[in-house]
Design an enzyme around this catalytic site. Structure first.
Site: not given
Length: 326
Positions: A233, A181
């Protein structure tokens, strides 16, 4: 990439037969190279292969204690999944992921296993996690690779994943973390900086910017849920955002076509002044950011000691869930 490339210095209709030029505008054919995407599909194949290897090593029928229940999809044999109470994403145990290279602060700092900052981005917690990330990679990555080539998309992907791992390790100490991610958010960040640094060549630029910001906000918003590593992230996004200014500026209009245009049409430099400024600033921030973050990490410093509210960036407590690290 958002928007469509626009010839802003020539707003007339292209007419190769006339080949007419003026002092302020001229007509050329679009010479931008369209690359064939092969790296992104290979990365997808590699991630799937690594997941199969992890499930082979996991071997739920042999290693499951059955405290949380029986293995799921037992017809798959040693590739069957851990009980859903243990892993609701249809995947291996946390101990297997840790063994295979998951992000683990204690092992990175105290056992000098810095390689985990890279290996964790090739691991996934389960089938759902893997499919979601790989679909996102195909949707985002192929378009970027077609426009900018495999070298640049590869650098953005790897360094963004690395940056996400560093920030995650600085703030999360008692949980392991896996997934691509951070690298995917790096690609989103690079898309945003590419739009900004090449602002003048896009049509519908405001709509493209708003659409991209909404997509980024939604995905970062999901990260405040428990068991989602939003620090990876954010770290990946910031890294990719800065790298985009360094690797993805497009030459100003007319630079590539100088041999084919009249001598009186003078293009002084390859890039515009603001592109050079963004390039330099981003490069400096990248070098300083990575240096400071790595020094803090290997000194064993806790990021939460320097930012007492930052834990809310990864999980916001509510009546439905708690955010304590387990």
């Amino acid at each position: 990439m958002p928007g469509e490339v626009e010839d802003v210095e020539n707003r007339g209709v292209k007419d190769r037969a006339r080949q007419s030029y003026s002092s302020s505008s001229y007509v050329i054919e679009d010479s931008e190279t369209q690359w064939t995407s092969w790296l992104v599909p290979m990365v997808v194949v590699a991630n799937v292969g690594v997941f199969l290897l992890v499930m082979f090593v996991n071997n739920c029928p042999k290693h499951n204690s059955q405290i949380e229940g029986k293995c799921e999809a037992r017809f798959l044999g040693r590739f069957s999944f851990q009980p859903l109470k243990e892993n609701p994403l249809f995947g291996p145990s946390s101990s297997t992921l840790e063994k295979m290279g998951a992000l683990d602060w204690a092992k990175i700092v105290h056992k000098h296993q810095g390689w985990r900052l890279f290996t964790c981005i090739w691991l996934h917690a389960g089938v759902i996690h893997l499919v979601a990330n790989m679909l996102s990679l195909v949707f985002i990555g192929i378009r970027i690779e077609q426009q900018f080539g495999f070298v640049r998309v590869g650098i953005i992907y790897l360094l963004s994943g690395f940056g996400g791992s560093i920030l995650s390790s600085l703030f999360i100490r008692r949980n392991i973390s896996v997934g691509a991610s951070g690298a995917l958010f790096g690609l989103l960040g690079a898309m945003l900086s590419e739009l900004i640094t090449n602002w003048t060549i896009y049509t519908n630029k405001v709509a493209a910017l708003l659409t991209l910001l909404v997509i980024i906000a939604i995905n970062l918003g999901i990260g405040i849920l428990p068991h989602v590593d939003n620090f990876a992230h954010i770290g990946g996004f910031l890294t990719g955002f800065l790298i985009g200014f360094v690797l993805m500026p497009r030459p100003r209009f007319g630079w590539l076509e100088q041999p084919n245009i009249p001598a009186r049409v003078n293009v002084k430099s390859k890039y515009k002044a603001y592109q050079y400024m963004l390039w330099l600033l981003s490069l400096v921030l990248l070098i300083v950011g990575f240096t400071v973050a790595l020094m803090m990490l290997f000194r064993g410093e806790n990021g939460n000691d320097h930012c007492h509210w930052c834990h809310y960036l990864s999980c916001v407590p509510s009546s439905r869930w708690h955010c304590e690290e387990n």
